[in-house]
Design a protein around this motif. Structure first.
Motif, mmCIF file in Angstrom:
data_model
loop_
_atom_site.group_PDB
_atom_site.id
_atom_site.type_symbol
_atom_site.label_atom_id
_atom_site.label_comp_id
_atom_site.label_asym_id
_atom_site.label_seq_id
_atom_site.Cartn_x
_atom_site.Cartn_y
_atom_site.Cartn_z
ATOM 1 N N VAL A 129 -36.526 -26.238 76.199
ATOM 2 C CA VAL A 129 -36.440 -25.299 75.078
ATOM 3 C C VAL A 129 -36.966 -25.997 73.823
ATOM 4 O O VAL A 129 -36.667 -27.165 73.591
ATOM 5 N N THR A 130 -37.762 -25.278 73.026
ATOM 6 C CA THR A 130 -38.357 -25.890 71.832
ATOM 7 C C THR A 130 -37.993 -25.095 70.588
ATOM 8 O O THR A 130 -38.115 -23.873 70.575
ATOM 9 N N HIS A 131 -37.511 -25.782 69.575
ATOM 10 C CA HIS A 131 -37.264 -25.174 68.268
ATOM 11 C C HIS A 131 -38.130 -25.904 67.259
ATOM 12 O O HIS A 131 -37.911 -27.088 67.010
ATOM 13 N N ILE A 132 -39.094 -25.220 66.669
ATOM 14 C CA ILE A 132 -39.928 -25.905 65.678
ATOM 15 C C ILE A 132 -39.164 -26.061 64.365
ATOM 16 O O ILE A 132 -38.314 -25.238 64.032
ATOM 17 N N ASP A 133 -39.491 -27.114 63.633
ATOM 18 C CA ASP A 133 -38.974 -27.248 62.269
ATOM 19 C C ASP A 133 -39.810 -26.331 61.387
ATOM 20 O O ASP A 133 -41.035 -26.459 61.333
ATOM 21 N N PHE A 134 -39.128 -25.411 60.720
ATOM 22 C CA PHE A 134 -39.852 -24.430 59.892
ATOM 23 C C PHE A 134 -39.262 -24.394 58.486
ATOM 24 O O PHE A 134 -39.370 -23.396 57.780
ATOM 25 N N SER A 135 -38.614 -25.518 58.094
ATOM 26 C CA SER A 135 -37.972 -25.568 56.766
ATOM 27 C C SER A 135 -38.977 -25.243 55.673
ATOM 28 O O SER A 135 -38.670 -24.540 54.711
ATOM 29 N N TYR A 136 -40.169 -25.814 55.821
ATOM 30 C CA TYR A 136 -41.239 -25.604 54.845
ATOM 31 C C TYR A 136 -42.417 -25.004 55.596
ATOM 32 O O TYR A 136 -43.194 -25.724 56.227
ATOM 33 N N PRO A 137 -42.524 -23.687 55.585
ATOM 34 C CA PRO A 137 -43.455 -23.017 56.503
ATOM 35 C C PRO A 137 -44.931 -23.214 56.180
ATOM 36 O O PRO A 137 -45.778 -23.042 57.057
ATOM 37 N N TYR A 138 -45.232 -23.566 54.935
ATOM 38 C CA TYR A 138 -46.646 -23.665 54.551
ATOM 39 C C TYR A 138 -47.025 -25.123 54.296
ATOM 40 O O TYR A 138 -46.180 -25.916 53.862
ATOM 41 N N SER A 139 -48.293 -25.430 54.506
ATOM 42 C CA SER A 139 -48.769 -26.796 54.307
ATOM 43 C C SER A 139 -48.840 -27.119 52.811
ATOM 44 O O SER A 139 -49.600 -26.487 52.068
ATOM 45 N N SER A 143 -51.905 -26.422 50.093
ATOM 46 C CA SER A 143 -51.562 -25.701 48.859
ATOM 47 C C SER A 143 -52.095 -26.467 47.647
ATOM 48 O O SER A 143 -52.674 -25.878 46.728
ATOM 49 N N GLU A 144 -51.910 -27.786 47.674
ATOM 50 C CA GLU A 144 -52.409 -28.613 46.562
ATOM 51 C C GLU A 144 -53.919 -28.502 46.426
ATOM 52 O O GLU A 144 -54.460 -28.462 45.324
ATOM 53 N N LYS A 145 -54.609 -28.451 47.555
ATOM 54 C CA LYS A 145 -56.076 -28.313 47.530
ATOM 55 C C LYS A 145 -56.467 -26.980 46.888
ATOM 56 O O LYS A 145 -57.447 -26.888 46.151
ATOM 57 N N ILE A 146 -55.699 -25.956 47.183
ATOM 58 C CA ILE A 146 -55.986 -24.635 46.597
ATOM 59 C C ILE A 146 -55.791 -24.701 45.085
ATOM 60 O O ILE A 146 -56.617 -24.214 44.314
ATOM 61 N N TYR A 147 -54.704 -25.327 44.642
ATOM 62 C CA TYR A 147 -54.434 -25.419 43.194
ATOM 63 C C TYR A 147 -55.553 -26.159 42.477
ATOM 64 O O TYR A 147 -55.995 -25.766 41.405
ATOM 65 N N LYS A 148 -56.005 -27.232 43.116
ATOM 66 C CA LYS A 148 -57.058 -28.044 42.504
ATOM 67 C C LYS A 148 -58.351 -27.220 42.394
ATOM 68 O O LYS A 148 -58.996 -27.192 41.343
ATOM 69 N N ALA A 149 -58.693 -26.543 43.485
ATOM 70 C CA ALA A 149 -59.923 -25.738 43.482
ATOM 71 C C ALA A 149 -59.818 -24.616 42.444
ATOM 72 O O ALA A 149 -60.778 -24.318 41.728
ATOM 73 N N ALA A 150 -58.640 -24.028 42.330
ATOM 74 C CA ALA A 150 -58.450 -22.919 41.384
ATOM 75 C C ALA A 150 -58.679 -23.407 39.956
ATOM 76 O O ALA A 150 -59.305 -22.725 39.136
ATOM 77 N N GLU A 151 -58.184 -24.601 39.679
ATOM 78 C CA GLU A 151 -58.371 -25.186 38.356
ATOM 79 C C GLU A 151 -59.864 -25.407 38.079
ATOM 80 O O GLU A 151 -60.367 -25.088 37.009
ATOM 81 N N GLN A 152 -60.553 -25.917 39.079
ATOM 82 C CA GLN A 152 -61.981 -26.216 38.904
ATOM 83 C C GLN A 152 -62.816 -24.975 38.633
ATOM 84 O O GLN A 152 -63.804 -25.032 37.920
ATOM 85 N N VAL A 153 -62.454 -23.863 39.248
ATOM 86 C CA VAL A 153 -63.263 -22.658 39.030
ATOM 87 C C VAL A 153 -62.561 -21.685 38.070
ATOM 88 O O VAL A 153 -62.953 -20.525 37.952
#
Ligand code: HPA
Length: 251
Positions: A129-139, A143-153
């Motif tokens: 039986v497998t239970h994934i850790d999903f405490s923090y569902p998003y990478s 997310s940081e890469k998105i913030y950086k790109a958003a700032e640049q453009v």
């Protein structure tokens, strides 16, 4: 992580990526059935030779509603072709005051209110039986890469927030939105789950860019119509395309 392979899952308002120079298409079958669309492989805006795969979550004709999407087939198909990192694009209704129509948000939490969807790969023929850790569902890294790109453009983006995943296909009642608000939800959509959890089960990085299409039910005097949603998504998706190009160029 080096040697990433990126996929974009486009939602309502993004059935194709106009700035993706498509070099080939592939239909991938999976043990769970057929994915929502063929996969389009290409480069975004020629900015990089980084290959990107595009999938239309609701089909190329936008005729698969959120509760009928074969989420397992979609995620499995991406895994089979070697995708490591998924950018999911999701239309949402805004709940928090700053989540107004047209704005972009990158959620960092999710509450699953869906009730009828197959939500796991780990069902049968299991050795354990497998239970994934999903405490923090998003990478957090993506997310940081998105913030950086958003700032640049120079694109405004709301950093973090809790996404409420509802079953649909109907929109919510005003009382349901008040309940989601009390639960701490900032935006509401119908496609965030089980997609995010399935990606985690297959050990793929997953992040979502949400485009606010309307104020959630009861939060404005305007009735919510598909016309309003579509109108608001046009602007938002133009920003998403720009953001994706900028971001993927950085890997
Ligand atoms: N509710 C749920 N899903 C949505 C909405 C909404 O108000 N707008 C766009 N997707």
């Amino acid at each position: 992580m080096n040697n990433r392979k990126f996929a974009v899952i486009g939602g309502t308002g993004l059935t194709r990526l106009e700035n993706l120079e498509i070099v080939r298409r592939e239909i991938v079958m999976t043990p769970y059935g057929e994915p929502s669309s063929s996969l389009a492989f290409g480069n975004i805006d020629h900015v990089t030779d980084q290959e990107v795969v595009f999938m239309a979550r609701h089909g190329h004709a936008h005729n698969i509603p959120p509760h009928m999407v074969n989420y397992r087939a979609n995620i499995k198909a991406l895994k089979e072709i070697g995708v490591t990192s998924i950018f999911a694009i999701n239309a949402v209704g805004g709940i928090r005051e700053d989540m107004c129509p047209g704005t972009l948000a990158v959620p960092d939490q999710i509450i699953d209110y869906t009730s009828r969807r197959i939500n796991s790969f780990f069902e049968s023929n299991l050795s354990h039986v497998t239970h994934i850790d999903f405490s923090y569902p998003y990478s957090a890294e993506l997310s940081e890469k998105i913030y950086k790109a958003a700032e640049q453009v120079n694109i405004d983006i709301i950093k973090g927030g809790t996404y409420a995943a509802t079953e649909g296909p109907r929109l919510e009642t005003a009382a349901e939105i008040q309940r989601l608000k009390r639960d701490g939800c900032d935006m509401v959509g119908m496609t965030g789950m089980p997609e995010a959890a399935l990606a985690r089960e297959l050990q793929m990085e997953y992040v979502s860019i949400c485009v606010n299409a309307n104020w959630a039910a009861g939060l404005s005097d305007e009735l919510i119509s598909m016309e309003i949603i579509d109108q608001n998504l046009v602007d938002g998706m133009a920003k998403v395309r720009q953001l994706l190009a900028q971001m993927i160029a950085q890997f």
